[in-house]
Design an enzyme around this catalytic site. Sequence first.
Site, mmCIF file in Angstrom:
data_model
loop_
_atom_site.group_PDB
_atom_site.id
_atom_site.type_symbol
_atom_site.label_atom_id
_atom_site.label_comp_id
_atom_site.label_asym_id
_atom_site.label_seq_id
_atom_site.Cartn_x
_atom_site.Cartn_y
_atom_site.Cartn_z
ATOM 1 N N HIS A 137 1.649 -7.954 -43.018
ATOM 2 C CA HIS A 137 1.533 -9.418 -43.145
ATOM 3 C C HIS A 137 2.777 -10.147 -42.650
ATOM 4 C CE1 HIS A 137 -2.167 -8.947 -45.283
ATOM 5 N NE2 HIS A 137 -1.597 -8.299 -46.291
ATOM 6 N N ASP A 174 -6.244 -1.264 -43.947
ATOM 7 C CA ASP A 174 -5.944 -2.010 -45.169
ATOM 8 C C ASP A 174 -7.049 -3.050 -45.373
ATOM 9 O OD1 ASP A 174 -3.215 -2.771 -46.953
ATOM 10 O OD2 ASP A 174 -4.575 -4.467 -46.619
ATOM 11 N N TYR A 307 -3.517 -0.511 -54.544
ATOM 12 C CA TYR A 307 -2.991 -0.960 -55.831
ATOM 13 C C TYR A 307 -3.642 -0.309 -57.036
ATOM 14 C CZ TYR A 307 -1.124 -3.989 -52.362
ATOM 15 O OH TYR A 307 -0.502 -4.427 -51.227
HETATM 16 C C1 X5A Z 1 0.165 -5.202 -48.072
HETATM 17 C C2 X5A Z 1 -0.876 -5.897 -48.896
HETATM 18 C C3 X5A Z 1 -1.593 -7.900 -50.037
HETATM 19 C C4 X5A Z 1 -1.135 -9.246 -50.462
HETATM 20 C C5 X5A Z 1 -2.181 -9.899 -51.339
HETATM 21 C C6 X5A Z 1 -1.773 -11.263 -51.831
HETATM 22 N N1 X5A Z 1 -0.625 -7.176 -49.257
HETATM 23 N N2 X5A Z 1 -2.798 -11.890 -52.598
HETATM 24 O O1 X5A Z 1 -1.876 -5.304 -49.244
HETATM 25 ZN ZN ZN Z 2 -3.688 -4.962 -48.323
#
Ligand code: X5A
Ligand code: ZN
Length: 666
Positions: A137, A174, A307
């Site tokens: 990102h 991702d 996550y």
């Molecule tokens: C690297 C990644 C996610 C950010 C989510 C914010 N970032 N809502 O998975």
């Molecule tokens: Zn992500």
Amino acid sequence: MVSSTALIYDEEMMNYKLLWDDPECAIEVPERLSCSYKRLHHYELVKRCVQLPVREATEEEITLVHSPDYLKVVKSTQTMDVEELKRTSKNYIAAYFHQNSYRCAKLSLGGTLQLVDAVMSGDVRNGMALIRPPGHHSQRSQSNGFCVFNNVAVAAEYAKDKYNLQRILIVDWDVHHGQGIQYIFEDDPSVLYFSWHRYEHGSFWPNLRESDYDSIGKGKGTGYNINLPWNQIGMGNADYIAAFFHVLLPLAFEFNPELVLVSAGYDSGIGDPEGRMCATPECFSHLTHLLMPLAGGKLCMILEGGYHLRSLAESVSMTVRTLLGDPVPKLSGEMTPCYSALESIQNARHVHAPYWKCLLHDETRLLQDISTKGLSAAAPSHVDASIVDEFLESHMKKILHPTPCISTCVVAPEGHTHTQLAGVQVEESILSKEQAGAAISVFNQEDLNNESLLISVGKMLNALDKLVSRQTKNCITLSPNASLSTAVAIQHVLHLGAERVFCVIIGDMDTKPKLTNDGKTLLLTVSGDKTPERINSHHETFLKWEERPGEGSSFFYALFRFILPLAYSYQPDLIILATSSNRSIGTKDIALINSLLQGLAEGAFISIVPENEVETIEVLSNVLVNCTSAMHFGPYLPPSEECMQNLKEELAVMQTEWRMLQCLAN
Ligand code: X5A
Ligand code: ZN
């Protein structure tokens, strides 16, 4: 050929975390790394990898992509107190800084570059970098979505500079759109960027209009940015594999990259609170496996999101296992992509058709009125995160089986020397000649006096027993009569209880195999000859395909458009690949189909080759033992009109039964 896999990991990248209350950023925790590493250890994968140290990226490397001003800001966070850190973080979207962020971001990027160097120098074949902070990102002058430096984007620029590369493929699996990577390479035709992402018509983070399928790149880079937005949650294994077959892989093979970088985020896996998708860990084995024939195997996995700690750890483990060349577990679940996935696939194919030769073969059309949430046929339902740990515990036990101690069982004539590779066992014992004779006599009587054939078939029957009982991973038979051996092999594995045998015959065979009418076999013949009368069955199909003169290939088109979707729909428990001397496709093509079919049936695979075909034997045994061989395909050479016509006719018949063949929603 090197076949080792690098692993990059350093505990030091756990030394930063969120210091204040922010529910959006709270999921990006240090344990993401340790849990993944522990799980790799649990599966005894760590010791099988070449462990590489991380290093700090230099300022020069960071500024390959990022502005000096942004570097200054990140640097300055080292000496900030919590209030200042918080204030700085608020200048960006979904970002947080810690006093150690700069140090860890340098290690994260440096670790990525270490991996690229190891793969490009040929020290290792492929590898994975377990790193944080993630990168995709992050933008030229902005932190975003937990990302500080854009690890993969810098890696691509670095590889272009240092190794003089002209074509790099970035696959971003991702669940979020790596808009940072898109912005950086938008107008650059030397980097092909593919991203699928949860989108829900723009209502999902980062809520960007430019994440939709119609952002295809700019200027010279037009056609080199591929977005596949998911408009529903709950996408699963069949949807992801369909996206690879019908969008990413044909374009990737036509692009013919020299290096593949994967933004390997596992928030697209089951149980993830961000993604809410359904792909199970072994799906990442398949995605990995499907990328391994590209760029001569130069494949770098770089961690991004993920996550749900258990899901992340299992999926990372499946990825590394596959990089190492272990058998790919069978893909679980119904092999039917959902309606919403097909809508996205259809539109992505349509907008890219003007830029890619291999998309021009099919009629593509835009689906103007894409269904919104409540209206479409249901996507597979989301699995609640709280029960996912339990689910994964039993799921992994179900799908993982011990790797056979023999890699490849070889049936060869006395004195054969072509296949002296590690893990290979030459079959010595012959099932009784009476039994071999009985097996042969089903097909003809004349061959019963052929001593060398009796011995070869006798050994093959023994090898097939080992294959079906999984004492050997796979098998190669060098036969004095490949046609007869193939017919016997099909007969025998059915006799041994195989339930679904996928038989692929390349070229013309004199002996017709005896097929059952109970769905236990699916026969595909690939030949340059005229199409025989179609038998009205979904279990026999004929593909007319001819290699055309010139440097380059087109067979991958047939593989992704037809052969692999067929095979994945059928879900075989055993594969027989027979090659006749009278065939219309090249050795490279045979190697490619061979290595891609390894992804099915847990690698339970027998290859039958005429015993005098030295080159084919060498290539095939290399693929069977090392999982993939380093292949270079050259430019795309479109197939003849006649072949395309035939493929379309076969598709029309087969896709009603075999749903992975479908790539239109309407
Ligand atoms: C690297 C990644 C996610 C950010 C989510 C914010 N970032 N809502 O998975
Ligand atoms: Zn992500």
